[in-house]
Design an enzyme around this catalytic site. Structure first.
Site, short mmCIF file in Angstrom:
data_model
loop_
_atom_site.label_atom_id
_atom_site.label_comp_id
_atom_site.label_asym_id
_atom_site.label_seq_id
_atom_site.Cartn_x
_atom_site.Cartn_y
_atom_site.Cartn_z
N SER A 27 -5.70 -17.67 -10.08
CA SER A 27 -6.55 -17.34 -8.97
C SER A 27 -5.49 -17.34 -7.82
O SER A 27 -4.49 -18.24 -7.57
CB SER A 27 -7.53 -18.29 -8.76
OG SER A 27 -8.18 -18.17 -7.36
N HIS A 28 -5.59 -16.52 -6.86
CA HIS A 28 -4.78 -16.71 -5.58
C HIS A 28 -5.62 -17.26 -4.28
O HIS A 28 -5.42 -17.57 -3.17
CB HIS A 28 -4.39 -15.35 -4.99
CG HIS A 28 -3.35 -14.87 -5.79
ND1 HIS A 28 -3.47 -14.21 -7.03
CD2 HIS A 28 -2.00 -14.75 -5.71
CE1 HIS A 28 -2.29 -13.87 -7.60
NE2 HIS A 28 -1.45 -14.06 -6.81
N LYS A 56 -10.49 -22.41 -4.84
CA LYS A 56 -10.92 -22.36 -6.35
C LYS A 56 -9.83 -23.01 -7.01
O LYS A 56 -10.21 -23.93 -7.89
CB LYS A 56 -10.74 -20.80 -6.67
CG LYS A 56 -12.22 -20.07 -6.59
CD LYS A 56 -11.99 -19.04 -7.57
CE LYS A 56 -12.89 -17.98 -7.31
NZ LYS A 56 -12.77 -16.78 -8.17
N GLU A 92 -6.67 -5.94 -9.65
CA GLU A 92 -7.93 -5.40 -9.16
C GLU A 92 -9.16 -5.83 -9.89
O GLU A 92 -9.12 -5.60 -11.29
CB GLU A 92 -7.79 -3.81 -8.99
CG GLU A 92 -8.07 -3.40 -7.53
CD GLU A 92 -8.25 -2.09 -7.53
OE1 GLU A 92 -9.27 -1.73 -7.22
OE2 GLU A 92 -7.40 -1.51 -7.82
N ASP A 142 -14.37 -16.09 -12.16
CA ASP A 142 -14.96 -15.17 -11.57
C ASP A 142 -16.33 -15.71 -11.01
O ASP A 142 -17.26 -16.01 -11.97
CB ASP A 142 -14.98 -13.88 -12.00
CG ASP A 142 -15.20 -12.78 -10.91
OD1 ASP A 142 -14.24 -12.43 -10.24
OD2 ASP A 142 -16.30 -12.18 -11.09
N SER A 143 -16.65 -15.74 -9.84
CA SER A 143 -17.86 -16.23 -9.48
C SER A 143 -18.53 -15.58 -8.07
O SER A 143 -17.59 -14.59 -7.70
CB SER A 143 -17.56 -17.68 -9.12
OG SER A 143 -16.34 -17.61 -7.95
N PHE A 159 -16.07 -24.25 0.62
CA PHE A 159 -15.29 -23.05 1.06
C PHE A 159 -16.33 -21.83 0.80
O PHE A 159 -17.36 -22.24 0.37
CB PHE A 159 -14.01 -22.66 0.12
CG PHE A 159 -14.33 -22.41 -1.34
CD1 PHE A 159 -14.52 -23.40 -2.27
CD2 PHE A 159 -14.50 -21.24 -1.93
CE1 PHE A 159 -14.79 -23.37 -3.81
CE2 PHE A 159 -14.58 -20.92 -3.22
CZ PHE A 159 -15.05 -21.94 -4.21
N ASP A 174 -20.41 -21.90 0.97
CA ASP A 174 -21.05 -23.19 0.77
C ASP A 174 -21.77 -23.72 1.93
O ASP A 174 -22.79 -24.21 2.00
CB ASP A 174 -19.90 -24.54 0.42
CG ASP A 174 -19.26 -24.13 -0.85
OD1 ASP A 174 -19.98 -23.75 -1.71
OD2 ASP A 174 -18.30 -24.83 -1.15
P1 IMP Z 1 -13.76 -13.90 -6.75
O1 IMP Z 1 -14.44 -14.79 -7.98
O2 IMP Z 1 -12.38 -14.04 -6.46
O3 IMP Z 1 -14.35 -12.43 -6.82
O4 IMP Z 1 -14.49 -14.62 -5.61
C1 IMP Z 1 -15.64 -15.11 -5.65
C2 IMP Z 1 -16.29 -15.54 -4.04
O5 IMP Z 1 -17.60 -15.98 -4.45
C3 IMP Z 1 -15.50 -16.45 -3.27
O6 IMP Z 1 -14.39 -15.93 -2.49
C4 IMP Z 1 -16.36 -17.11 -2.72
O7 IMP Z 1 -16.73 -16.37 -1.57
C5 IMP Z 1 -17.77 -17.09 -3.52
N1 IMP Z 1 -17.93 -18.18 -4.19
C6 IMP Z 1 -17.77 -18.40 -5.38
N2 IMP Z 1 -17.74 -19.87 -5.79
C7 IMP Z 1 -18.21 -20.21 -4.59
C8 IMP Z 1 -18.39 -21.78 -4.22
O8 IMP Z 1 -18.51 -22.55 -5.17
N3 IMP Z 1 -18.81 -21.93 -2.85
C9 IMP Z 1 -18.89 -20.99 -2.09
N4 IMP Z 1 -18.55 -19.91 -2.55
C10 IMP Z 1 -18.41 -19.44 -3.66
#
Ligand code: IMP
Length: 200
Positions: free
Chosen positions: A14-15, A19, A46, A75-76, A156, A159
């Site tokens: 991850s960048h 996270k 990507e 991924d979240s 972050f 939240d």
């Molecule tokens: P990705 O998984 O890099 O596509 O980014 C997921 C995005 O979901 C993050 O940049 C956050 O904006 C949001 N996100 C994922 N987990 C959390 C969390 O624990 N708290 C708040 N935002 C989250």
């Protein structure tokens, strides 16, 4: 049966500094040396997948292939029930090129308008990929409701607008240990630990 992790070192694919910090904190008791994809200057692939699982897998596979080390990707995102699950896999993109989550949270508020249904949940899929292409994946979820205006300065992303079920504080008003005890990431992490790291 899941493959067990027996290496000394792991890449956090991850960048996203927030996270990486949370995953490093969760891994701390397991005595695994961690390095992030940003530390290794790995390219950020990507996120072309349509699901959290697809994107977690492609990030983990890319980092494992580029580094020659096992790699863990997360991924979240936030899924808002009244918005048919949006922003979902687009959660990071709703923050725009400047990664401005004040903007992303405002976008959620505007999209909800006066809809009374404030139900939402965070999803996290963790994928652990080995350099030989093997992958193990685990999903965690936490349910809650959205609150406006945003509250709190910890955590972050989204939240400050997310209050988990049974709480009257947002994730951004909790100490990291309290969030870790219930978050989507912690739940996926517990499954990963039980399957791939137990007794390490
Ligand atoms: P990705 O998984 O890099 O596509 O980014 C997921 C995005 O979901 C993050 O940049 C956050 O904006 C949001 N996100 C994922 N987990 C959390 C969390 O624990 N708290 C708040 N935002 C989250």
């Amino acid at each position: 049966m899941a493959r067990r992790f027996d290496a000394e070192k792991l890449v956090i694919a991850s960048h996203n500094a927030g996270k990486v910090r949370e995953i490093a904190e969760l891994l701390a008791p397991h005595r695994v040396a961690v390095v992030s994809a940003a530390d290794l200057a790995l390219d950020e692939p990507e996120e072309t997948g349509e699901t959290f699982a697809d994107n977690a897998r492609l990030k983990a596979e890319a980092a494992a292939a580029a580094s020659g080390l096992p790699a863990l990707a997360d991924d979240s995102g936030l899924c808002v029930v009244a918005l048919d699950g949006a922003p979902g896999v687009y959660s990071a993109r709703w923050a725009g090129p400047n990664k401005d989550f004040g903007h992303a949270m405002e976008r959620v508020r505007v999209a909800l308008d006066d809809t009374p249904d404030r139900e939402a949940y965070f999803v996290c899929v963790l994928a652990l990929a080995w350099p030989d292409g093997h992958v193990e994946s685990f999903e965690g979820r936490v349910y809650g409701r959205l609150v406006f205006p945003p509250r709190g300065d910890k955590g972050f992303g989204y939240d400050p607008i997310f209050e988990p079920v049974g709480e009257d504080r947002t994730f951004a008003e909790m100490d990291p240990a309290e969030k870790h005890a219930m978050s989507h990431r912690a739940q996926a992490f517990d499954l990963l630990m039980a399957a791939c790291f137990a007794a390490k």
